[in-house]
Scaffold this active site. Structure first.
Site, mmCIF file in Angstrom:
data_model
loop_
_atom_site.group_PDB
_atom_site.id
_atom_site.type_symbol
_atom_site.label_atom_id
_atom_site.label_comp_id
_atom_site.label_asym_id
_atom_site.label_seq_id
_atom_site.Cartn_x
_atom_site.Cartn_y
_atom_site.Cartn_z
ATOM 1 N N CYS A 46 6.930 -3.850 -5.703
ATOM 2 C CA CYS A 46 5.506 -4.435 -5.448
ATOM 3 C C CYS A 46 5.115 -4.207 -3.959
ATOM 4 O O CYS A 46 5.977 -4.131 -3.201
ATOM 5 C CB CYS A 46 5.440 -5.981 -5.974
ATOM 6 S SG CYS A 46 6.362 -7.081 -4.903
ATOM 7 N N CYS A 48 4.100 -6.499 -1.957
ATOM 8 C CA CYS A 48 4.553 -7.551 -0.985
ATOM 9 C C CYS A 48 6.091 -7.446 -0.616
ATOM 10 O O CYS A 48 6.297 -7.893 0.356
ATOM 11 C CB CYS A 48 4.078 -9.127 -1.515
ATOM 12 S SG CYS A 48 5.121 -9.305 -3.161
#
Length: 136
Positions: A46, A48
């Site tokens: 992902c 993040c």
């Protein structure tokens, strides 16, 4: 499961600075239950993880005071290893990315995804460094 060519650079961001990849339950168990301090990074594809978690883990691991072992498991890849690591992180719910510090097999600090999303890598690294200073 993701194609290995996709995750290889994401793995390398951590292994290139000294993290050991754990790919099965036994390796996770042996690492976490060992004497001393162990930092576990649950890696992820992902955004993040890319922008916040992996950079923070790299920064914190470069601190003078750091855990005896730096290890990583990859969510969406080695399911058995990730599930085992997450079992040691209970009662916290599964989260990726996430980071946990263990001392003598006991969870002493955790950073969950909701504490990673939207926060600068340096802020996360500072949080980790504080835990390293306290427990390592």
């Amino acid at each position: 499961m993701y194609p290995e060519y996709l995750v290889a650079p994401m793995r390398a961001e951590l292994t290139n600075v000294g993290f050991e990849e754990l790919k099965d339950a036994e390796a996770v168990k042996n690492a976490i239950e060992s004497e001393g301090t162990v930092f576990v990074m649950v890696n992820s594809v992902c955004g993040c993880a890319a922008a916040n978690a992996r950079p923070a883990a790299r920064m914190a691991s470069a601190n003078e005071k750091h855990p005896d072992k730096l290890v990583t498991v990859f969510a969406g890849m080695e399911k058995e290893a990730v599930d085992t690591a997450r079992a040691y992180m209970l009662p916290y719910p599964p989260s990726s990315p996430s980071m946990a510090l263990f001392k003598d097999g006991k969870l002493v600090h955790i950073i969950e995804r909701h504490q990673i999303e939207g926060r600068p890598a340096q802020m996360i690294a500072d949080n980790l460094i504080g835990a390293f200073e306290q427990y390592c």
